[in-house]
Every structure is written in C-alpha cells, then in structure tokens.
Design an enzyme around this catalytic site. Structure first.
Site, PDB file in Angstrom:
ATOM      1  N   THR A  11      -2.628   1.732  -4.691  1.00  0.00           N
ATOM      2  CA  THR A  11      -3.017   2.952  -3.989  1.00  0.00           C
ATOM      3  C   THR A  11      -4.352   3.460  -4.507  1.00  0.00           C
ATOM      4  O   THR A  11      -4.728   3.196  -5.655  1.00  0.00           O
ATOM      5  CB  THR A  11      -1.939   4.034  -4.167  1.00  0.00           C
ATOM      6  OG1 THR A  11      -2.366   5.234  -3.509  1.00  0.00           O
ATOM      7  CG2 THR A  11      -1.687   4.339  -5.626  1.00  0.00           C
ATOM      8  N   GLY A  12      -5.037   4.194  -3.667  1.00  0.00           N
ATOM      9  CA  GLY A  12      -6.271   4.846  -4.094  1.00  0.00           C
ATOM     10  C   GLY A  12      -6.014   6.184  -4.746  1.00  0.00           C
ATOM     11  O   GLY A  12      -6.941   6.815  -5.265  1.00  0.00           O
TER      12      GLY A  12
ATOM     13  N   ASP B 138       0.874  -1.166   0.000  1.00  0.00           N
ATOM     14  CA  ASP B 138       0.000   0.000   0.000  1.00  0.00           C
ATOM     15  C   ASP B 138       0.917   1.224   0.000  1.00  0.00           C
ATOM     16  O   ASP B 138       2.017   1.174   0.550  1.00  0.00           O
ATOM     17  CB  ASP B 138      -0.881  -0.013   1.249  1.00  0.00           C
ATOM     18  CG  ASP B 138      -1.707   1.254   1.380  1.00  0.00           C
ATOM     19  OD1 ASP B 138      -2.340   1.638   0.399  1.00  0.00           O
ATOM     20  OD2 ASP B 138      -1.682   1.851   2.472  1.00  0.00           O
ATOM     21  N   LYS B 139       0.499   2.310  -0.640  1.00  0.00           N
ATOM     22  CA  LYS B 139       1.390   3.461  -0.745  1.00  0.00           C
ATOM     23  C   LYS B 139       1.355   4.338   0.503  1.00  0.00           C
ATOM     24  O   LYS B 139       2.354   4.493   1.204  1.00  0.00           O
ATOM     25  CB  LYS B 139       1.043   4.316  -1.976  1.00  0.00           C
ATOM     26  CG  LYS B 139       1.976   5.543  -2.134  1.00  0.00           C
ATOM     27  CD  LYS B 139       1.549   6.422  -3.294  1.00  0.00           C
ATOM     28  CE  LYS B 139       0.347   7.263  -2.952  1.00  0.00           C
ATOM     29  NZ  LYS B 139       0.654   8.313  -1.934  1.00  0.00           N
ATOM     30  N   THR B 140       0.205   4.898   0.770  1.00  0.00           N
ATOM     31  CA  THR B 140       0.113   5.920   1.808  1.00  0.00           C
ATOM     32  C   THR B 140       0.242   5.314   3.198  1.00  0.00           C
ATOM     33  O   THR B 140      -0.498   4.415   3.570  1.00  0.00           O
ATOM     34  CB  THR B 140      -1.225   6.678   1.686  1.00  0.00           C
ATOM     35  OG1 THR B 140      -1.370   7.147   0.360  1.00  0.00           O
ATOM     36  CG2 THR B 140      -1.266   7.833   2.663  1.00  0.00           C
TER      37      THR B 140
ATOM     38  N   LYS C 116      -8.846  -4.102  -3.531  1.00  0.00           N
ATOM     39  CA  LYS C 116      -7.447  -4.512  -3.460  1.00  0.00           C
ATOM     40  C   LYS C 116      -7.295  -6.029  -3.438  1.00  0.00           C
ATOM     41  O   LYS C 116      -6.354  -6.579  -4.000  1.00  0.00           O
ATOM     42  CB  LYS C 116      -6.784  -3.890  -2.223  1.00  0.00           C
ATOM     43  CG  LYS C 116      -6.554  -2.388  -2.348  1.00  0.00           C
ATOM     44  CD  LYS C 116      -5.807  -1.841  -1.142  1.00  0.00           C
ATOM     45  CE  LYS C 116      -5.536  -0.336  -1.309  1.00  0.00           C
ATOM     46  NZ  LYS C 116      -4.789   0.229  -0.167  1.00  0.00           N
TER      47      LYS C 116
ATOM     48  N   ASP D  37      -6.913  -2.061   4.490  1.00  0.00           N
ATOM     49  CA  ASP D  37      -6.212  -3.087   3.726  1.00  0.00           C
ATOM     50  C   ASP D  37      -6.560  -4.493   4.196  1.00  0.00           C
ATOM     51  O   ASP D  37      -5.997  -5.468   3.682  1.00  0.00           O
ATOM     52  CB  ASP D  37      -4.696  -2.876   3.840  1.00  0.00           C
ATOM     53  CG  ASP D  37      -4.265  -1.538   3.277  1.00  0.00           C
ATOM     54  OD1 ASP D  37      -4.744  -1.168   2.200  1.00  0.00           O
ATOM     55  OD2 ASP D  37      -3.452  -0.863   3.929  1.00  0.00           O
TER      56      ASP D  37
ATOM     57  N   ASP E 218      -1.328  -0.886   6.074  1.00  0.00           N
ATOM     58  CA  ASP E 218      -1.356  -0.332   7.423  1.00  0.00           C
ATOM     59  C   ASP E 218      -2.622  -0.681   8.173  1.00  0.00           C
ATOM     60  O   ASP E 218      -2.986  -0.011   9.121  1.00  0.00           O
ATOM     61  CB  ASP E 218      -1.131   1.182   7.410  1.00  0.00           C
ATOM     62  CG  ASP E 218      -2.173   1.924   6.578  1.00  0.00           C
ATOM     63  OD1 ASP E 218      -3.019   1.255   5.968  1.00  0.00           O
ATOM     64  OD2 ASP E 218      -2.124   3.159   6.550  1.00  0.00           O
TER      65      ASP E 218
END
Length: 698
Positions: free
Chosen positions: A537-538, A388-390, A565, A588, A584
């Site tokens: 990522t969103g 996941d990015k953020t 996802k 997710d 995180d």
C-alpha cells in the site's frame, strides 16, 4: 487505483490530518481447416452452431446410405449369418453407395488431411484421411477383381465414416456449448431503449444511443448502456457482471452497466459508454480472447498429437511389413488400416481446448474473467498472493469508526454538529461524516456561512455559533489539544478530525478506510491452502499495520509508490515464490504485469485491463479463491484427459497391429473406429464435469 496519504492531504479541506485510506485442433493449426463440407476451421471464435447443424445433417444422410451399404455387403452378411438379396446389380449396391459415402461423407476429413499435408503439420485429420482412403482403394480393388475378395469391406468403410461424423458432431456440439457465455451476454442487451429528447420520449435501438443521452429504465427493464443515475434509485441486478445474485442498491450519481436490471424502480440514466465501450462488451471480448488464447497445456497437446502421428505412421509401416513378410498381405492391409484408425488422436486434440473453454465459460458466469489461459494454468502453483490495500482489501472510501465527546455534548450531538457543518463539502471525509449521521437517524441542525480553508478544515455557522471541523492544523490554530480518546484511533492509523465550537474543542471523529467483511474470510481460506498473503500500500505504516493485524496478513509493505510495486513483486519471485498480484487496475498495472498471475479487480466497469491475466468483475476478494479452485480443477481435468487420450492410443495401436493375433484376437477396423469415437466421448463428458464446480463466494 491506489490511494496514498499524500493524495488525501493535498486535496483535503481538513488539512494534514492524514489519509483515509489460448484452442483448437485443435490448437494452433485448427484442424488444418476442415473442408467446406462441415468444416469447423478450428473452434475459437467461430459459429459452432452452424457446424453442429452441418455435421448433424451429414451424419444422418451418411447413416441412411450406410445401412444398405452394409446390408448388401457379402462379408457383413456372412458375419451376421443372413442371406443377402440376389438380383441383377446387387453386387454393385455396396460399391456405389460406399463410393458416395467416401466422396461426400469423407470430404471434411479428406480436405482437412490434405491441408495438414500441405502445411507440413501432420495430425489427426491426415490419419483419418489416410485410413478411409486406404479402405476405399482396397474395397474398390476387391469389387473390380483386382484384389482378394477378403478386402471387400465397404461396410467397414461406411461405418468408419459414419462413426467419425458422429464423433465430430458430438465434439462440435460440446464446443458450441462452451460459447453459451458469449451468447448469454449478448442476449442481456435490451432490444429497445427509451431516450429522452426535450419533453418527449422516443424508442430507439441501443446501438443508436450516444454518450450524453438520457434514457429511462422502467422497473424490471434492462439498462441499455453504461451510465450514471441522474434521477431515481433502484435495486439493480448486476449478476451477469459480478456473479452476485443479490441485487445492489444504486442511487443518484452511481454508475450502472449495460445489461443490468432495475428490479423495483424506474431510473433515469445519463449514458457514459455505448456499444463496444460498455462493460458488457468488454466482458464478451475477454471471454472470447480467453477461448482463443493458447496455453502451455494446449501446446503440449498439439505436440503430443504430432508425435502420435509419427508413432502411428511408424506402427502402420511396421505392421504392413510384418504381416507381408509372414505371407499375409491381405491381413497386412486390414491391420494397417485398423492401426491408422485407432491412432487418430482426435480425443487428444479435444482434451485441452474443451476443458479450458468450459472453464473460462464457467468462470465468466461466476464473475471471474480469464483473459489469459496461461494465467489460469499458473494459478494452481501460486504460493504467495499480494493484495493492494485500498479498494481491494478495503472499500476505498472512508467511514466513521468512532466519535468522542469532551464533556457537555454527547457523541450523537458531536456527530450531528459536524455533519451539519460538513454538509456542503464534497470531500470524501465530509461525505463519510454526513453518511454516518444519516445512518444513525440524526436530525441535522441548520448551518449557514459555509467556508473551506485548504489544509485547515471547514467553518460554518450553526445556531449563531461558529463551528469548525478539521485536523491537526485546526487544533494548532485554535490552541486546542487533542482528546485522549483519540490516541487508540491514531495508533490504528485512523484519520482524526476535531470539532470546535466557538474556539473550544467539543469532540472528535475518527475515520478510516473500511475493511471489507469478505477480506478476512478470503485471507483465512488462502492460509488454509498454504498460500502466503502479502499486502502492499501507499499508505503510512501505522495504517497498513492496523489493517494487516485485523486481517492476519503475513507480510506488509507500506509507503510503496505505484511505480515501485513491481520491484517488490520481483523480490518475492527471487525468493522462489510464484506470485499472484491482486489490484484494482491502473496504478497497479506494472505489478500486475510483473506477477506470475495478475488479477485485476474490475468491479464490473474497468474490465479491459491489459496488464492482468484474470479480471474479477466483482470487488469481492473471495473471488481470488475461485480462481485458485478453478485452476486446480482445470488442471486435474486436463491431466485426466491427456492420460486417457494418449494412454488409450498407446495401448490400442499394438492391439490394432495384431500383436494378439497368435492367440486368436484380431481387432476389426469398425470396432477400432467405435473405440476411437468412444474415447472422444469420454474426454468430452469428463470435461463437462467442470460445470459442477461451485465458484460461489464462501
């Protein structure tokens, strides 16, 4: 949690400028629950220390009794070539003491063997019980004149039980060491807490604190409960949570966890969680669950132990028949006893649980919490890691990445004016601008008449002039145009806010979700291990592509909603990939559950995430490498121990049966017991080598 463009836009006073982004048996049958004389009832979640003391005490008592038992044994005296003392009753010293040793010292094995027989789960304890029972009956019969005097081997029976007790003592001591992580975590809680009640301070036990209480933490003191700093700032040592030895700065409004140490300054902390709800308690629960959980390798070891039982029993029957048929019934009994002793799969039962217990403890000390042992085993096979990015690859909060001026004002002036206008806003973008100005040491002009207009921006008065800060909607409302310098920022997916003074654009500020310095090193190391890196990522494609290009990510999926996802994980799995998902937590969760290995970044507070098999207490993505390395090292130790334990038995049983008797080699039962215990010690020592594994970030 995942942060999307829409989430930021909806709440932004800056309008549509865009986003910023399983033990024991040990196994399941748990040694069939050893009897109450030192029984250890399986190893998971129990008080190993008491079992260590019981077996230690029993070993020394039996050793004291075994010495005269062996010394007064006629056969033992003949072997060593000394004259046994001769006095009335000397012949009964060995039988009497040997019987006590059998009944008292052998009780843990006899009761556990009976338990295995009743549960129809034959295993190692039944083999030990059979061996010592056969030895006792044969020796007693010889002493009473029923059997041939050559079967009088009380000394061997005594030595066998003493060695078995020694092996169990060593085993239990090793297993007790694996619970030190739990003991250490428990010891990190302070004995007292200072609670503020009105104008007074009272000393209470941490268990008496309630959510909402205000507590004082003195310099060098431990925080008694999870909470939020209400007053003060300090460098806080959170190594027991994150595995990171360097203290981290914590200020007003930031969260702190129970057990952490305020190293240099006093704090006032408002309690947000107590007792079993704290992060520390969550970690203890996760470590305990990991030590209790079963796994594929553990089930393999248990199955191997069961098969080895039948192999040993069959070998014993064949041995008895062959030696009897060749006319040597006394040797048949001796060889059969030796076979039963040698075949005890004690080392096999220890091979897997001890390795995994040490691995999970070692991981916990490094801030890697293994909740599911199967996840630990699977991680070595993973060939694709999805991030996941953020909040995972990035810090999850905006930072100023650039400042541009349209002419008369320099960049610092533009930033100072914007920060003054934004000072009263609580929006993350506003906080980032103010923070950037403070980091540059800029003096902010005084602002007044602050207002915020959703979807447009903020307005304030500075020095009698109207200052506005906002995104594209603000530009349109004043008829202005964006600065040329901002085009590269927009291409990289950054958020652009313009600063307007009295209707004239005087500058612009670029903001983006800051990429962690550790992320590039983590991804480079994953590539070096041949693992494909994917990012989901969103956020918009431009934002995702900018991060992916900077980090050299192999595959990017942008604009993915949390509920979708898991389907992307499934697509990778259909393509033949073994997938680990790193996220995180909350948003997710479906993807973490769908992946072959779910790795949640708990950051020391959200540790009880049920959808993940592995939880990283820190937010450092390099910890994923620790999971990979730990998985590989654990698998190697499991394999080595299984080969040693099973292979040793398969080779030793024929020797115990007497296949080399024609060439004059006969393996004594006592030597067989010694070799069996040596095998257990080798397995235990090999597992202890896992403690040398370096899991520190690199």
């Amino acid at each position: 949690m995942a942060h999307t463009r829409e989430a930021h836009a909806d709440h932004s006073p800056h309008g549509d400028q865009g986003p910023v982004s399983g033990d024991s048996a040990h196994g399941d049958h748990e040694h069939a629950q050893h009897g109450d004389q030192g029984a250890h009832d399986g190893h998971s979640g129990h008080d190993h220390s008491s079992h260590v003391a019981q077996f230690r005490r029993l070993f020394w008592i039996m050793l004291v009794l075994a010495a005269p038992t062996a010394f007064f044994s006629t056969m033992f005296a003949e072997i060593l070539g000394y004259q046994r003392p001769d006095f009335p009753g000397a012949d009964w010293v060995s039988p009497v003491l040997g019987t006590i040793i059998f009944v008292w010292g052998g009780r843990p094995f006899l009761t556990s063997g009976w338990g295995e027989l009743r549960s129809r789960q034959p295993g190692m304890m039944l083999l030990i019980a059979m061996a010592i029972t056969v030895g006792f009956v044969a020796s007693l019969g010889a002493s009473l004149g029923i059997f041939d005097h050559q079967l009088d081997f009380w000394w061997e029976l005594a030595l066998l039980i003493v060695i078995m007790l020694l092996g169990h003592w060593i085993e239990m001591r090793s297993l007790a060491q694996t619970t030190s992580a739990l003991d250490s975590l428990a010891a990190m809680m302070p004995d007292e807490a200072e609670r503020v009640v009105g104008d007074t301070v009272e000393t209470v036990a941490p268990g008496q604190l309630d959510v909402g209480d205000l507590v004082i933490v003195r310099p060098g003191g431990r925080i008694p409960a999870d909470g939020e700093i209400e007053h003060g700032a300090a460098a806080v040592d959170e190594s027991m949570i994150t595995g990171e030895s360097t203290p981290v700065a914590r200020d007003v409004g930031e969260r702190v966890v129970a057990g952490a140490v305020a190293t240099d300054s006093a704090l006032r902390v408002r309690v947000t969680a107590t007792g079993e709800d704290t992060a520390l308690a969550g970690i203890r629960t996760l470590v305990a669950e990991a030590q209790n959980s079963s796994s594929r390798a553990q089930r393999l070891a248990d199955k191997s132990a069961a098969l080895l039982f039948w192999f040993a029993l069959g070998s014993a029957v064949i041995t008895a028949l062959v030696w009897t048929l060749i006319g040597r019934p006394d040797d048949a009994v001796i060889r059969t006893v030796t076979v039963l002793v040698i075949a005890c799969p004690h080392a096999l039962g220890l091979a897997i649980p001890l390795v995994v217990s040490i691995a999970t403890e070692r991981a916990a000390n490094a801030g890697v919490l293994v909740r599911d042992r199967l996840a630990l085993e699977t991680m070595r096979q993973v060939d694709a890691v999805v991030f996941d990015k953020t909040g995972t690859l990035t810090r999850g909060e905006p930072v100023v990445t650039g400042v541009a001026s349209s002419g008369s004002d320099d960049e610092n002036d533009v930033l100072a004016i914007a920060a003054a206008a934004e000072h009263d806003s609580e929006h993350p973008l506003a906080r980032a601008i103010v923070r950037a100005a403070e980091e540059r040491g800029l003096e902010l002009p005084e602002a007044s008449d602050f207002t915020s207009e959703p979807a447009v921006g903020v307005t304030a008065s500075i020095g009698g002039r109207v200052i506005r800060v906002g995104g594209p909607a603000l530009l349109r409302s004043v008829g202005g145009e964006s600065l040329a310098d901002t085009e590269p920022w927009e291409d990289d997916g950054a958020t652009v806010l313009h600063v307007v003074r009295d209707g004239e654009v005087i500058g612009a500020i670029g903001l983006a979700d800051e990429v962690r310095d550790e992320s590039r090193r983590a991804i480079d190391e994953l590539h070096r291990r041949g693992i494909r890196v994917v990012m989901m990522t969103g956020d918009a494609q431009a934002v995702a592509d900018a991060v992916a290009q900077r980090l050299d990510i192999d595959e990017v999926h942008a604009g993915v909603r949390p509920e979708h996802k898991a389907s992307h994980i499934a697509e990778l799995q259909k393509a033949g990939r073994r997938v680990a998902m790193v996220g995180d937590g909350v948003n997710d969760a479906p993807a973490l559950a769908k992946a072959d290995v779910g790795i949640a970044i708990g950051a020391g507070t959200d540790v009880a995430i049920g959808s993940a098999g592995v939880i990283l207490a820190s937010d450092d993505p390099r910890a994923v490498l620790s999971v990979v390395d730990l998985s590989n090292a654990t698998y190697r130790k499991m394999t080595q121990n299984l080969w040693w334990a099973a292979g040793y038995n398969l080779i030793a049983v024929p020797l115990a049966a007497g296949v080399l008797a024609p060439v004059g080699f006969v393996l004594p039962v006592a030597v067989g017991a010694l070799l069996m215990s040596a095998s257990t010690v080798v397995v235990a020592l090999n597992a202890q080598l896992l403690r040398r594994l370096d899991l520190s970030p690199r």
